[in-house]
Motif scaffolding. Structure first.
Motif, PDB file in Angstrom:
ATOM      1  N   THR A 154      79.809   4.698  -8.877  1.00  0.00           N
ATOM      2  CA  THR A 154      79.798   5.623 -10.000  1.00  0.00           C
ATOM      3  C   THR A 154      78.437   5.577 -10.676  1.00  0.00           C
ATOM      4  OG1 THR A 154      82.168   5.316 -10.369  1.00  0.00           O
ATOM      5  CG2 THR A 154      80.888   6.258 -12.181  1.00  0.00           C
ATOM      6  N   GLU A 155      77.794   6.708 -10.794  1.00  0.00           N
ATOM      7  CA  GLU A 155      76.471   6.779 -11.421  1.00  0.00           C
ATOM      8  C   GLU A 155      76.611   6.746 -12.934  1.00  0.00           C
ATOM      9  OE1 GLU A 155      72.416   9.510 -11.353  1.00  0.00           O
ATOM     10  OE2 GLU A 155      74.203  10.151 -10.289  1.00  0.00           O
ATOM     11  N   ILE A 156      75.843   5.861 -13.583  1.00  0.00           N
ATOM     12  CA  ILE A 156      75.878   5.718 -15.037  1.00  0.00           C
ATOM     13  C   ILE A 156      74.672   6.462 -15.616  1.00  0.00           C
ATOM     14  CG2 ILE A 156      75.857   4.100 -16.961  1.00  0.00           C
ATOM     15  CD1 ILE A 156      76.972   1.987 -15.096  1.00  0.00           C
ATOM     16  N   PRO A 157      74.896   7.468 -16.454  1.00  0.00           N
ATOM     17  CA  PRO A 157      73.750   8.194 -17.024  1.00  0.00           C
ATOM     18  C   PRO A 157      72.956   7.300 -17.965  1.00  0.00           C
ATOM     19  CG  PRO A 157      75.801   8.887 -18.061  1.00  0.00           C
ATOM     20  CD  PRO A 157      76.185   7.995 -16.919  1.00  0.00           C
ATOM     21  N   ALA A 158      71.624   7.398 -17.882  1.00  0.00           N
ATOM     22  CA  ALA A 158      70.730   6.593 -18.720  1.00  0.00           C
ATOM     23  C   ALA A 158      70.022   7.499 -19.714  1.00  0.00           C
ATOM     24  CB  ALA A 158      69.708   5.853 -17.860  1.00  0.00           C
ATOM     25  N   GLY A 159      70.062   7.114 -20.984  1.00  0.00           N
ATOM     26  CA  GLY A 159      69.374   7.885 -22.010  1.00  0.00           C
ATOM     27  C   GLY A 159      67.893   7.590 -22.025  1.00  0.00           C
ATOM     28  N   ASN A 160      67.181   8.325 -22.876  1.00  0.00           N
ATOM     29  CA  ASN A 160      65.729   8.136 -22.982  1.00  0.00           C
ATOM     30  C   ASN A 160      65.380   6.711 -23.366  1.00  0.00           C
ATOM     31  OD1 ASN A 160      65.149  10.717 -22.262  1.00  0.00           O
ATOM     32  ND2 ASN A 160      64.367  11.377 -24.233  1.00  0.00           N
ATOM     33  N   ILE A 161      66.122   6.146 -24.331  1.00  0.00           N
ATOM     34  CA  ILE A 161      65.801   4.807 -24.810  1.00  0.00           C
ATOM     35  C   ILE A 161      65.957   3.803 -23.687  1.00  0.00           C
ATOM     36  CG2 ILE A 161      66.491   3.000 -26.432  1.00  0.00           C
ATOM     37  CD1 ILE A 161      67.323   5.181 -28.383  1.00  0.00           C
ATOM     38  N   ARG A 162      67.062   3.894 -22.938  1.00  0.00           N
ATOM     39  CA  ARG A 162      67.315   2.942 -21.853  1.00  0.00           C
ATOM     40  C   ARG A 162      66.252   3.065 -20.765  1.00  0.00           C
ATOM     41  NH1 ARG A 162      70.367  -1.460 -21.862  1.00  0.00           N
ATOM     42  NH2 ARG A 162      72.044  -0.307 -22.881  1.00  0.00           N
ATOM     43  N   ARG A 163      65.837   4.289 -20.433  1.00  0.00           N
ATOM     44  CA  ARG A 163      64.824   4.477 -19.389  1.00  0.00           C
ATOM     45  C   ARG A 163      63.472   3.912 -19.825  1.00  0.00           C
ATOM     46  NH1 ARG A 163      67.009   9.706 -18.823  1.00  0.00           N
ATOM     47  NH2 ARG A 163      65.213  10.561 -19.898  1.00  0.00           N
ATOM     48  N   VAL A 164      63.104   4.138 -21.088  1.00  0.00           N
ATOM     49  CA  VAL A 164      61.814   3.637 -21.570  1.00  0.00           C
ATOM     50  C   VAL A 164      61.821   2.115 -21.621  1.00  0.00           C
ATOM     51  CG1 VAL A 164      60.289   3.559 -23.571  1.00  0.00           C
ATOM     52  CG2 VAL A 164      61.233   5.730 -22.822  1.00  0.00           C
ATOM     53  N   ILE A 165      62.949   1.515 -22.041  1.00  0.00           N
ATOM     54  CA  ILE A 165      63.043   0.056 -22.065  1.00  0.00           C
ATOM     55  C   ILE A 165      62.865  -0.498 -20.664  1.00  0.00           C
ATOM     56  CG2 ILE A 165      64.621  -1.877 -22.440  1.00  0.00           C
ATOM     57  CD1 ILE A 165      65.781  -0.348 -24.804  1.00  0.00           C
ATOM     58  N   ALA A 166      63.538   0.118 -19.690  1.00  0.00           N
ATOM     59  CA  ALA A 166      63.407  -0.346 -18.301  1.00  0.00           C
ATOM     60  C   ALA A 166      61.976  -0.221 -17.804  1.00  0.00           C
ATOM     61  CB  ALA A 166      64.359   0.450 -17.402  1.00  0.00           C
ATOM     62  N   LYS A 167      61.318   0.875 -18.158  1.00  0.00           N
ATOM     63  CA  LYS A 167      59.939   1.090 -17.728  1.00  0.00           C
ATOM     64  C   LYS A 167      58.998   0.058 -18.340  1.00  0.00           C
ATOM     65  CE  LYS A 167      56.247   4.565 -17.884  1.00  0.00           C
ATOM     66  NZ  LYS A 167      55.876   5.926 -18.377  1.00  0.00           N
ATOM     67  N   ARG A 168      59.152  -0.200 -19.651  1.00  0.00           N
ATOM     68  CA  ARG A 168      58.240  -1.121 -20.332  1.00  0.00           C
ATOM     69  C   ARG A 168      58.475  -2.563 -19.892  1.00  0.00           C
ATOM     70  NH1 ARG A 168      55.234   0.183 -24.508  1.00  0.00           N
ATOM     71  NH2 ARG A 168      55.574  -1.832 -25.534  1.00  0.00           N
ATOM     72  N   LEU A 169      59.735  -2.939 -19.654  1.00  0.00           N
ATOM     73  CA  LEU A 169      60.010  -4.295 -19.181  1.00  0.00           C
ATOM     74  C   LEU A 169      59.409  -4.513 -17.790  1.00  0.00           C
ATOM     75  CD1 LEU A 169      63.704  -4.890 -20.331  1.00  0.00           C
ATOM     76  CD2 LEU A 169      61.627  -5.878 -21.296  1.00  0.00           C
ATOM     77  N   THR A 170      59.536  -3.497 -16.941  1.00  0.00           N
ATOM     78  CA  THR A 170      58.959  -3.614 -15.592  1.00  0.00           C
ATOM     79  C   THR A 170      57.443  -3.733 -15.667  1.00  0.00           C
ATOM     80  OG1 THR A 170      60.791  -2.316 -14.693  1.00  0.00           O
ATOM     81  CG2 THR A 170      58.826  -2.534 -13.332  1.00  0.00           C
ATOM     82  N   GLU A 171      56.816  -2.916 -16.504  1.00  0.00           N
ATOM     83  CA  GLU A 171      55.362  -2.982 -16.655  1.00  0.00           C
ATOM     84  C   GLU A 171      54.938  -4.342 -17.211  1.00  0.00           C
ATOM     85  OE1 GLU A 171      54.389   0.280 -19.159  1.00  0.00           O
ATOM     86  OE2 GLU A 171      54.484   1.777 -17.558  1.00  0.00           O
ATOM     87  N   SER A 172      55.727  -4.872 -18.165  1.00  0.00           N
ATOM     88  CA  SER A 172      55.362  -6.156 -18.773  1.00  0.00           C
ATOM     89  C   SER A 172      55.401  -7.285 -17.743  1.00  0.00           C
ATOM     90  CB  SER A 172      56.311  -6.466 -19.940  1.00  0.00           C
ATOM     91  OG  SER A 172      56.028  -7.739 -20.495  1.00  0.00           O
ATOM     92  N   LYS A 173      56.485  -7.357 -16.978  1.00  0.00           N
ATOM     93  CA  LYS A 173      56.619  -8.455 -16.023  1.00  0.00           C
ATOM     94  C   LYS A 173      55.654  -8.324 -14.852  1.00  0.00           C
ATOM     95  CE  LYS A 173      59.143 -11.431 -15.805  1.00  0.00           C
ATOM     96  NZ  LYS A 173      59.022 -12.850 -16.231  1.00  0.00           N
ATOM     97  N   SER A 174      55.228  -7.102 -14.548  1.00  0.00           N
ATOM     98  CA  SER A 174      54.344  -6.902 -13.396  1.00  0.00           C
ATOM     99  C   SER A 174      52.861  -6.909 -13.759  1.00  0.00           C
ATOM    100  CB  SER A 174      54.691  -5.577 -12.696  1.00  0.00           C
ATOM    101  OG  SER A 174      54.553  -4.481 -13.590  1.00  0.00           O
ATOM    102  N   THR A 175      52.533  -6.724 -15.034  1.00  0.00           N
ATOM    103  CA  THR A 175      51.112  -6.645 -15.419  1.00  0.00           C
ATOM    104  C   THR A 175      50.683  -7.747 -16.383  1.00  0.00           C
ATOM    105  OG1 THR A 175      51.591  -5.127 -17.262  1.00  0.00           O
ATOM    106  CG2 THR A 175      51.110  -4.142 -15.117  1.00  0.00           C
ATOM    107  N   VAL A 176      51.627  -8.370 -17.085  1.00  0.00           N
ATOM    108  CA  VAL A 176      51.282  -9.408 -18.058  1.00  0.00           C
ATOM    109  C   VAL A 176      51.574 -10.782 -17.457  1.00  0.00           C
ATOM    110  CG1 VAL A 176      51.746 -10.358 -20.341  1.00  0.00           C
ATOM    111  CG2 VAL A 176      51.789  -7.871 -19.994  1.00  0.00           C
ATOM    112  N   PRO A 177      50.554 -11.670 -17.365  1.00  0.00           N
ATOM    113  CA  PRO A 177      50.797 -13.026 -16.849  1.00  0.00           C
ATOM    114  C   PRO A 177      51.529 -13.881 -17.878  1.00  0.00           C
ATOM    115  CG  PRO A 177      48.505 -12.783 -17.508  1.00  0.00           C
ATOM    116  CD  PRO A 177      49.125 -11.434 -17.668  1.00  0.00           C
ATOM    117  N   HIS A 178      52.837 -14.057 -17.669  1.00  0.00           N
ATOM    118  CA  HIS A 178      53.656 -14.813 -18.608  1.00  0.00           C
ATOM    119  C   HIS A 178      53.484 -16.316 -18.403  1.00  0.00           C
ATOM    120  CE1 HIS A 178      55.479 -10.950 -19.295  1.00  0.00           C
ATOM    121  NE2 HIS A 178      56.432 -11.438 -20.087  1.00  0.00           N
ATOM    122  N   ALA A 179      53.375 -17.043 -19.498  1.00  0.00           N
ATOM    123  CA  ALA A 179      53.408 -18.510 -19.482  1.00  0.00           C
ATOM    124  C   ALA A 179      54.470 -18.950 -20.485  1.00  0.00           C
ATOM    125  CB  ALA A 179      52.049 -19.098 -19.842  1.00  0.00           C
TER     126      ALA A 179
END
Length: 501
Positions: free
Chosen positions: A276-301
């Motif tokens: 079943t496909e769950i619709p994602a709102g703008n807020i949820r999509r932007v959160i997913a995008k920013r979290l992905t960018e953070s983990k892939s571009t920011v060196p976390h310590a």
């Protein structure tokens, strides 16, 4: 002697002749000649022509946050034909952060709603409505030709009856009917082709049903002992491809790992292998995008420390006696802000080119909502008292859950705090919210027995209330040594509330 002309024309005509563009300038139409405006001569033939009609005011999809690219029309608060004044709320727009009210910038009549409520993914600058001046014929307003239609928008999906779920079958090599299909490893395929063997003559023992090199070598040994013969498949007769029957569709492939299943039919029981496909709102999509960018571009310590809350809990109990209700998280926010003030090297951000020293100490507090995790900001937290921080957190958290945060209440921030202690979590690590350089993950406070010494030097067990905090830092601007010193100072400030005054 001053002349006095009495013109029986519409005020819009007079504004056009004299050169005043807006309806609010009618009171200014009195020049050196001393003109006065009243109804007299009949100039209907003049002001009724099409070229004298004022252009409607365009309502465009605005940019309500720095990261906003699209918006959703949640609800129109005015109807077509309804009068609006400057400052009136026209509609509610869901941005990538919250639901924001769009206010009218001029007086008039809402003549046309171009984009209906419920429409999604409206690009910035797209025409969503039209306003005309009072007195104009709003029912026959025309959409300006110089504004193209907005990009295709996805309206709320309606269930579509489907006779049967469609199964996406990958293109595969033709095989002999009646034989099993195996997933072959490259080495196994080479061995089988070399010795003219077929995988269906053996058993796949690899993970997820893969026919491995060892399985192929067993077949070769059986062939050498004469227990099996070469497999020389004959080409199958060509047949007209037919659509698979429902029974075949739900049967799925023979190997254990299925292909990506199709979407289930809304309103009907899920068929085997569907989802079943769950619709994602703008807020949820932007959160997913920013979290992905953070983990892939920011060196976390990461750095972790345990803090003793004994003194904080005692101060909190004393405040309750004075009817002042504050939470442990309010003390944590204050301690983090004071530590940032003491160590400005941590109060920095990375803008893509280098670090920037921030002149303010604004703490972003993570708040869980139905639409995702939002981070309202406690402005100038180092200068606020504990009770003022507590009041701000309560008010902003409620607005976040109601979707009523204003852009200035969640944009920016210099440091973040995420507390999952109320959910019974002992400790965790959080993802940095760029361009910030750090976030503090706070667990629950828990009783722990510790071995201490009394005044006479005798060892004894004593119960302490400890919390575990984990700091995620951007290694580009906050190295391990700096992060360690920050946690040490934070621990000292939290364990000695007198330092927070």
């Amino acid at each position: 002697m001053a002349a006095s002309w009495r013109l029986g024309c519409d005020p819009r005509l007079l504004r056009y002749l004299v050169g005043f563009p807006g309806r609010r300038s009618v009171g200014l139409v009195k020049g050196a000649l001393g003109w006065s405006v009243s109804r007299g001569a009949n100039w209907r033939w003049f002001h009724s022509t099409q070229w004298l009609r004022g252009d409607p005011i365009k309502i465009l999809m605005p940019s309500l946050s720095p990261t906003m690219e699209e918006g959703n029309i949640v609800k129109w608060l005015k109807k077509e034909g309804e009068a609006v004044s400057a400052g009136d709320a026209l509609c509610e727009i869901e941005t990538d952060k919250a639901v924001v009210t769009l206010d009218a910038s001029d007086d008039g009549i809402l003549a046309k709603i171009v984009v209906e409520e419920g429409s999604k993914n409206i690009r910035l600058g797209s025409l969503i409505g039209l306003i005309v001046e009072e007195g104009e014929d709003w029912k026959h307003v025309e959409i300006p030709k110089d504004v193209g239609p907005p990009p295709p928008v996805s309206k709320p999906s309606e269930p579509r009856p489907s006779p049967e779920p469609q199964i996406s079958i990958p293109v595969k090599k033709e095989h002999i009917p009646g034989t099993l299909r195996f997933r072959l490893s490259p080495a196994a395929r080479n061995i089988l082709e070399k010795h003219s063997l077929d995988a269906s003559q053996g058993t796949a023992t690899g993970p997820r049903g893969i026919f491995t090199k060892e399985d192929a070598l067993k077949l070769v040994q059986l062939k050498q002992t004469g227990k099996i013969t070469e497999s020389r498949p004959t080409p199958a007769p060509t047949a007209t491809p037919t659509a698979p029957s429902p029974l075949q569709a739900t049967a799925g492939p023979s190997y254990p790992r299925p292909v990506i299943p199709p979407v289930s039919t809304p309103g009907q029981p899920n068929a085997v292998g569907t989802f079943t496909e769950i619709p994602a709102g703008n807020i949820r999509r932007v959160i997913a995008k920013r979290l992905t960018e953070s983990k892939s571009t920011v060196p976390h310590a990461y750095a972790t420390a345990d803090c003793d809350l004994g003194a904080v809990l005692k101060v909190r109990q004393d405040l309750v006696k004075d009817d002042i209700k504050v939470s442990v998280n309010d003390f944590i926010i204050k301690a983090a802000a004071v530590t940032l003030k003491q160590m400005p090297d941590v109060n920095v951000s990375w803008d893509g080119e280098g670090p920037k020293q921030l002149p303010f100490i604004d703490i972003s507090v993570a708040v869980a909502t139905d639409k995702g995790l939002l981070t309202p900001i406690i402005k100038d937290a180092a200068a606020k008292g504990i009770q003022e921080i507590a009041d701000s957190v309560k008010a902003l958290s409620k607005k976040a859950r109601d979707g009523k945060l204003l852009p200035e209440e969640y944009q920016g921030g210099s440091f973040s705090i995420s507390n999952l202690g109320m959910f019974g979590i002992d400790e965790f690590t959080a993802v940095i919210n760029p361009p910030q350089a750090g976030i503090l993950a706070v667990g629950r406070f828990r009783p722990v027995l510790k071995l201490t010494e009394d005044e006479e030097g005798n060892a004894k067990l004593q119960q302490r209330q400890l919390i575990t905090v984990t700091m995620s830092s951007d290694s580009r601007v906050v190295d391990d040594e700096l992060a360690t010193r920050f946690l040490k100072s934070f621990k000292a400030n939290l364990e000695n509330p007198i330092r927070l005054a």
